[in-house]
Structures are given as C-alpha cells and as structure tokens.
Design an enzyme around this catalytic site. Structure first.
Site, short mmCIF file in Angstrom:
data_model
loop_
_atom_site.label_atom_id
_atom_site.label_comp_id
_atom_site.label_asym_id
_atom_site.label_seq_id
_atom_site.Cartn_x
_atom_site.Cartn_y
_atom_site.Cartn_z
N HIS A 315 0.87 -1.12 0.03
CA HIS A 315 0.06 -0.04 0.05
C HIS A 315 0.99 1.09 -0.10
O HIS A 315 1.70 1.21 0.81
CB HIS A 315 -0.84 0.07 1.36
N ASN A 316 0.45 2.24 -0.80
CA ASN A 316 1.39 3.56 -0.90
C ASN A 316 2.80 3.25 -0.71
O ASN A 316 3.68 3.72 0.19
CB ASN A 316 1.20 4.39 0.06
N GLU A 345 1.85 0.25 -5.58
CA GLU A 345 0.62 1.51 -5.99
C GLU A 345 1.39 2.52 -6.17
O GLU A 345 2.65 2.79 -5.91
CB GLU A 345 -0.03 1.71 -4.56
N ASP A 347 0.36 6.73 -6.69
CA ASP A 347 -0.53 7.70 -6.62
C ASP A 347 -0.08 8.84 -7.38
O ASP A 347 0.98 9.64 -6.73
CB ASP A 347 -0.75 7.98 -5.26
N GLU A 394 -3.39 4.84 -9.38
CA GLU A 394 -4.30 5.80 -8.79
C GLU A 394 -4.10 7.02 -9.68
O GLU A 394 -3.27 7.96 -9.44
CB GLU A 394 -4.22 5.88 -7.49
#
Length: 904
Positions: A315-316, A345, A347, A394
C-alpha cells in the site's frame, strides 16, 4: 555466573542419582506422595524414603526393571484425577517385576526427569558394570578431538596456552557464546583451584569446553537413541531420522554422509560415529530447520486463474514513514519488490515541468518523479519473482500529463506491459504461469462504446479519504467519495487490460453483471463489514474476481491491518504498509514464504471450487476438512540478545516464549511458557502445547520471545511460519528482529508433531495419530444446491461417506489403544510404537517371545509359547490395526533379525 554443573554424560546422571532427588510418587485415586529417591552406592537398587514399608521393601532391584517409560503413559497416570496438572515432560514410569508393575513418578523439572531416565536406562543395560563401561568409553572421541585441537594451538609444546587464545578457540567452535562468559568460566575454574596466572592447560580447556558447549537437552536426546552409548552409530542415526525426523527411505549410506558432514572428530568420521558435538552441529544446521525446504522454491500449481491466489501486495509503496507527513522515496519500491511483492501502488498527480509526480494527494507527503519510479520498477520488477507484477495506478493527472505517463511506461517497460484484451468467452483470468514476466496495469478504463480520444470515469482517491475526518460511518463516507469523476485519455485506458478498476455495488449485482477482468477495491472498514455480515458471499465473489483491500484512512501512522481478516474471505490483494514492522507484517512475510517467496500463494481448494461452501467466520470445524492437532514442545533457547534499547536490567534477560496460532477464528489461539530468570544463553523451557487446527491451509504459527520486565515486556525475536511449511521432529527455529533481520546465533529448539493428518501435504512426515475422541461420531453432511441432477448424485454418496467415516474412526481408535499399550502418548507414530515395544519381544535368554511374519499383506505378530499378559494385549491390539506402517516393521527387523519368522 551459575556454578551448578551441567549434566553432560551418563556418569553425571549416575552421580546425581546417588545423591538423590525429591520426586512425587503418583498412586491411583489422585494420591500423591513426596518421597526422596536415591540410587544405592552399589547401584543394585533404587530406594525411597520416608516410607511406611520396611526399608528392605521400599526399594526396587535394578535387575527387575523391564523398562523406563517417559511421559504420562501408564494406566495409573491416565486414570489419575490430576492428569492434566502433571507436566508430560516431568513424568516418567519404572516398569518392573514379572507382572509389569509401574512406579509412576513426577520430577520437579524436565531436567531431573531426564537424569533419572538416562541413568536408569544405562543401569538396565550394564548393571553393576555401568561405571566401568562409562569410564572406559566416556567421551574418548570428544576428548581425543579436543586434545588434538589444543596441541595444534600449543605450537611450542608448553602444555598450556594463553587465556585469550583459549577463549577465542572456544568462541570459534561455538560462535554463539559470549566472550565475557567464556573468560568468566576460566577465571572461576582458576579461583576454585586457587591458581594464579592466565595460562590455560589442556585439562582446563577440555573442562570448560564440556561446561559451556554441552547442551544437556541434546545430550539426553542422543542417549535416547544411542542404545546407551555416548555416540550414535549409523543404525542409531537411521532410527532417529526415520522415527523422529520423518525422513523417508533412510539408508546407512545417508546416515554416514550426515556423520561425515557434521562430526568434528576424525575418529568419528572414520568409524561412522556421531558424537554429542556432531549431533549438535547437525541439529543446529539448515538440515534441521523448522521450515520445509520443499517450500523454498515454487512448489504450487501456478496454472490456476489469477483470482485463485493470494498476492503479496503493498500500500502506498512510495512512502517510507507515515501517511500524512512522511517522505516519499524510490527505496520503498526497491524494498517491496526485493521482498517478493507483486502488487505496488502509484498515486500519480500533475507535477512541475510537465512531469507527473507520485505522492499521497491532500497530504504533506513529499513527491517523487513518476519516470524515476517506472525506471526502478523496470529494474527490480522480476528481481525476486518471475510472476506478473500488478501496478495499481491511482491516476489524478490532467490529460496532458496522462500522455506523458503513457510515453514513459511504453518506453521504459516496453514488451513487459500486458495489454492484450480479455477474451469475452473466458470465465476466469489467465494464470500466473501464462503471465510470467508481464506487468499488469490496474486502473480505470474507458467503456468500450467511448469513441473519442478521452472520456470521463469515476475517481479513486484514497488520499481524499485520509484528509477528511473519518468517523464511525466510514463505509458511507467511502461511498460518498466515489461520485467524483475525471477525464481519462484513451492511450492510458488502452494500457489497462485484465485489471480494470470498477466500483463495487453489492454481491448479487456483481455475480450477475461483473466481468472477470474487473477489479474492485475495498477500504478496510468496508471489507470488514462484508467479512462479518456476508462471509459466504465474499468467499464466493473472490473465486472469480480479484478484490483489493487497502488500509483504513484512519491509519495515518502507517499501521497495518491484520491480513488474515481478509485472506480468510479469499481477498487476493491485501495491501500492506511494508515500511511498518510488527505482527501484521510478520504474518504477511511469513505467509508468502510458502511458495518460494514468489509473491503468489494458491488459496485452499475450499475457497476455489465452485460447488464448495466456506464461511470465513466459522468458529468450529470446516465441512470437508479434517482438523489437525499440532503438538509443539518448546525445549530450549539459545543466545537471546538483550532487547534493543533496553538498559534497565543491564545484560540480564528473563525470557519467555509465546506460541501463537493465526488463521480462521476457530484456530486463533496462543500459549506461553514460564519465565526463565536471568538466562538468555541457554534457557531450558521444556513445555508442551497442543492446538487444534481446523483449516491448516490458512493457519500460521508464530514463535515470539519476550523479556519479562515489570515495566513492560520487551521484544527479543520472532519467527512466523505457515502451518503447511512445518517440519516435524526436533527442529531449530531461527529468530528474527523486529525489522525482519536474522538475529545471529539466536534460536529456539523445539519438537513438532502433527497428528490426525489426512489428505494432502506430506503424510510420511506426519505419522498415523489421532485427535482426542469425541462423545458422538461426526458425519459429513451434503448441502442442497437445488439443482436436481447434482443433488440426486450427492444424495447417493451419503452412505458411502458414513461408511468411510466409520472405517476411519475405527482405525484411529485401534491406533490409540495400541499406542497406550506401547506406553506412548498420542503424539507418537507407529514406527515409534514398534521401536518402543521391541525391547519386550525377547525373553530372558534372548529367545524371541514374538516373531514377525512378513508373508501376509502386512506384517503380523505371532506369539511363541507362554508370554506375559501385557504382551498378549499388545499383540491383540496390533492385530486390530487395519493398516500397518510397514517401514516401521522393516526398521525393527533390521535391528532385531532374530524376530523374523523362520518361515520367511
């Protein structure tokens, strides 16, 4: 420094018995008597006091002892009202007399019990000549080896070497020992002899080596298999490897290879003898690691659909600290990819100079350039695994910078990008095997009827969730954020193939309308809601579709959710904050070790098959899955370091061990040992635990060592392992630090047994034991699907299933009875039973009382003349076994050829 001498030889045991010990004498009706037991100086009899009996009657002649049995394995122990209060490791029984009477005893510690068991077994074998035998053979091989090593150091032939050389010498032979401890032991020895100076003689060197480098628990194990010798020969080692370590097809050649590899003494290598030092080397080697080496490489079917696997996910990934103010750095991607992560991930937001950047929007996290991240991903994507990597994109960029993203990905990643359109005639995603070396983009995609160069899609914005104050209605808040829309360019949309991000509505809608290539993301709060309220639907949903779960926006500190909460529902992509160590990351790292650390773990069949039904929150047995009993004995620890940052107690460590089971709710449990005060070097725990595992394929075992402190217990080390990767037998567990590094020379010594294992796995390693009997027999039931043809077929299967259950239960009951008569616990396997009973099969003149007939389908036992009643019961119980472990009988025959029937 503790001054009491370690037990490191049979003579130590005999001397301790002559001095005597207080033991509890167990009688029927829960009666317990505290008595002082001691061995007569002439070693002819065992006495106890005080006693109401005449002093000549309060004794047992050594010659009358038939057997010394460990554990609570006699009728008196089993029928005693305080059975559960007695430690298995402290209990032992002396079987004596023509009627096989038992004297049942409990020592104050497992060490004391081991002293008596070892000493008595030597006395049974050698009688009054025991000490003569010990003195003639005691440690000759070890002493010769150490003398030779000492002479090589004493180059000037002075008969002594400097203290610093002696300390370093022992340190080289046993790297885990602390230098100051070795120095203190030499100085203590010199003080006891009132000796000045710092020179060390050969005798002093050997004595200190004996004291510091002999592990009593390994010595007691060695003599248990050595036929009361101070070493193991090739046949002894064969018995140990087959009966305890679960090795199949062991030969004397294999035993000899092990001896030559681990025995330090040249004499032992030449004669095929394994000394206590060689045995210690073997048990601490990778060959006796608790982790099954078969799982160090990819060992699962990789040709199943992608949705049938758990996928190691981050995550992130770009963050290396907290979620709100922490820095972003490309090292986050390097670390995750090197650890086998298969879903990272990105973003992405508009950046300066028309270069997109990566950071968490609406926060104060720093930014990194998108292009540099793609460069790193290209470099490390397949560093740890050749199986597909998923980039969770994302996207918050303008159309202009979206096109820059596309250019960078196409130029840098090239043919690694998987852009093939999904086949609408298929029902499932491709397999990891077919996607080797490919990078998949998970992101929003324009609808197929969009004819322009761009279009609008719903936004995914985890950062916006984090920036808001999330209250109790976190689920509703997530739904309110999904209404935002943004413009997506067609070029970026076309890079998305089989991982199209879509919004989840509800299970029934998904079952009817969702395409297999569409992926839904759930925040932790929403996923937990579905896991609790719709566990069966969630499992069924994940049979066909990929589900990604990301941490709650409340986890600003980058803490981690428990991945097991979502794996039990079949969620494949459970995104973890790799930068945050602790229990949750231990579970994640441990879990993905089981398939060569390739980042993909095949889910249990019950979570993949269309017709199966599984509820994630079951608090009982799982239909169609046989529970397992996991027996773990924490024997000892080695070289525990002082907890990091601890200073309150100086170098003192007061360790204890937690054994934790993580899995479905029915399996979650934990047990702890007692605290061993002021001993971090070689604490002896000798405590046994038992856990019922209802869904083995989802279970993990975690060993945690803590320092007992009145201010707050501090972490020393841990090791987490999937249940399916456990090796049975005597194993060492390497300990890892809080951040996952190996702790040098720090380990736990344990014994592992798994009983009642049926189906799958490695049956030859598990034995044929059973779980505790239940009051009523449980039969499998059939779930009605309301599809007539299928229901009719399975209806006819009910009676055969009941018959199979009866056959299985009857066999298990017969095995339990046989084990009890052999004087063994339910943890034992049939090979151990045959070995235990072999000592009773020959009469006083060595003529066989029982012979083995190998002509039948499986070996049968045949009585020869008049035999004791207890032996008749054993043979009768053996005849009741529907199956026999033929390899066990083969081992017995090779060791006792006189027991083979003349007809064979």
């Amino acid at each position: 420094m503790p001054t009491e001498k370690k037990i490191s030889s049979a003579s130590d045991c005999i001397n301790a018995m002559v001095e005597g010990s207080e033991l509890k004498k167990i009688r029927s009706n829960s009666r317990v008597y505290h008595r002082y037991f001691l061995l007569d100086a002439d070693m002819q009899s065992l006495r106890w006091e005080p006693s109401k009996k005449d002093s000549e009657k309060a004794k047992i002649d050594i010659k009358s002892i038939k057997e010394v049995r460990t554990g609570k394995n006699t009728d008196i122990f089993r029928s005693n009202g305080i059975y559960d209060q007695i430690s298995e490791d402290c209990a032992f029984s002396i079987i004596y007399g023509e009627n096989y009477e038992s004297l049942d005893l409990v020592a104050n510690s497992a060490d004391i019990a081991n002293v008596w068991v070892t000493g008595l077994r030597y006395l049974i074998s050698y009688g009054k000549h025991t000490l003569d035998m010990i003195e003639s053979t005691q440690d000759n091989m070890r002493t010769s080896w150490l003398s030779q090593m000492f002479s090589e150091s004493d180059v000037d032939n002075l008969g002594h070497i400097p203290l610093c050389n002696a300390v370093q010498f022992i340190k080289d032979l046993n790297p885990g020992l602390k230098t100051n401890k070795i120095e203190l032991k030499f100085k203590e020895l010199h003080r006891s002899k009132e000796k000045t100076g710092t020179e060390v003689t050969k005798e002093e060197f050997i004595e200190v080596f004996h004291e510091l480098c002999t592990r009593p628990e390994i010595y007691f194990l060695l003599v248990q298999f050595s036929s009361n010798k101070e070493f193991l020969d090739t046949k002894d080692l064969m018995m140990f490897l087959e009966a305890e370590q679960g090795m199949a097809h062991v030969t004397e050649e294999i035993s000899l290879e092990i001896i030559q590899k681990y025995e330090p003494a040249k004499e032992g290598q030449e004669k095929g003898w394994l000394s206590i030092d060689g045995f210690t080397n073997y048990l601490t080697s990778p060959d006796c690691h608790i982790f099954d080496p078969e799982h160090k490489k990819v060992c699962q079917d990789m040709k199943q659909p992608l949705s049938h696997y758990f996928i190691n996910s981050s995550h992130n990934t770009y963050l290396i600290e907290d979620q709100f103010r922490g820095p972003s750095d490309i090292t986050g991607y390097i670390r995750a990819l090197k650890m086998g992560c298969r879903s990272v991930e990105l973003d992405v937001w508009d950046g300066p100079d028309n270069e997109p950047v990566i950071y968490t929007g609406h926060t104060m996290t720093s930014q990194i350039v998108f292009r540099s991240v793609i460069d790193i991903i290209n470099k490390y994507a397949f560093f740890a695994s050749e199986y597909p990597l998923i980039l969770c994109l994302e996207n918050h960029c303008s159309i202009k910078q979206q096109k820059v993203m596309v250019q960078h990905m196409k130029k840098i990643l090239g043919d690694k990008l998987y852009t093939q359109s999904p086949n609408i005639e298929d029902s499932y995603l491709p397999s990891p095997e077919s996607l080797k070396g490919k990078i998949l983009i998970k992101a929003k995609k324009l609808s197929s009827n969009c004819s322009g160069l761009e279009g609008d899609v719903t936004d995914e914005d985890e950062g916006a969730e984090m920036s808001q104050r999330v209250g109790k209605e976190g689920v509703e808040q997530q739904n309110s954020l999904t209404g935002k829309r943004f413009q997506l360019c067609k070029e970026l949309s076309e890079l998305v193939s089989i991982c199209k991000s879509v919004q989840f509505k509800e299970f029934q809608v998904s079952f009817q309308l969702q395409k297999y290539w569409e992926v839904c993301s759930f925040n932790e709060v929403l996923a937990s809601k579905y896991a609790n309220e719709n566990p069966g639907d969630f499992v069924n949903y994940n049979k066909r579709f990929l589900a990604r779960v990301f941490p709650s926006p409340m986890r600003i500190d980058s803490s981690n959710m428990n991945p097991q909460d979502f794996w039990k529902c079949g969620c494949q992509i459970v995104a973890m904050n790799f930068q945050t160590p602790g229990l949750m990351m231990d579970l994640n790292i441990g879990w993905f070790r089981q398939n060569g650390n390739c980042g993909y773990v095949l889910r249990p069949a019950i979570m993949r098959e269309e017709v199966s039904f599984f509820s994630a929150n079951t608090k009982d047995t799982v239909p169609g899955v046989s529970p397992q009993l996991l027996h773990i004995k924490i024997i000892s620890g080695q070289n525990f370091p002082k907890p990091k940052g601890s200073g309150a107690k100086g170098d003192v460590v007061d360790p204890y061990v937690y054994v934790e089971i993580h899995g479905i709710p029915a399996d979650c449990a934990e047990q702890r040992t007692k605290t061993m005060h002021q001993n971090g070097d070689n604490p002896i725990f000798d405590e046994s635990f038992e856990f019922q595992i209802n869904l083995p394929e989802l279970a993990m075992v975690r060993f945690v060592v803590l320092d007992d402190d009145y201010i707050g217990d501090e972490f020393i080390g841990q090791y987490t392992i999937p249940f399916e990767c456990l090796q049975t037998g005597y194993r060492h567990v390497p300990l890892q630090s809080l951040t996952g590094e190996m702790l040098a020379h720090a380990s736990l010594f344990v014994h592992v047994a798994i009983t009642n294992r049926r189906g799958g796995g490695k049956p030859h390693k598990r034995g044929l034991s059973v779980r505790k009997g239940k009051k009523s027999r449980e039969y499998a039931s059939v779930r009605t699907l309301w599809i007539k043809t299928i229901d009719e077929v399975f209806k006819n299967a009910l009676q055969p299933i009941r018959d199979a259950t009866d056959l299985r239960e009857n066999m298990q009951n017969a095995v339990v009875s046989f084990k009890e008569l052999c004087g063994l616990s339910p943890v034992a396997n049939l090979m151990q039973c045959i070995l235990a009973v072999s000592t009773r099969l020959a009469g006083p003149d060595s003529a066989p009382l029982v012979v083995l007939n190998l002509n039948d389908q499986y070996p049968t036992m045949e009585l020869q003349g008049i035999v004791p009643e207890v032996l008749k019961k054993i043979v009768t119980a053996y005849d009741m076994l529907p199956l026999c472990d033929t390899s066990a009988c083969t081992l017995l025959v090779s060791s006792h050829p006189s027991l083979i029937s003349a007809a064979d």
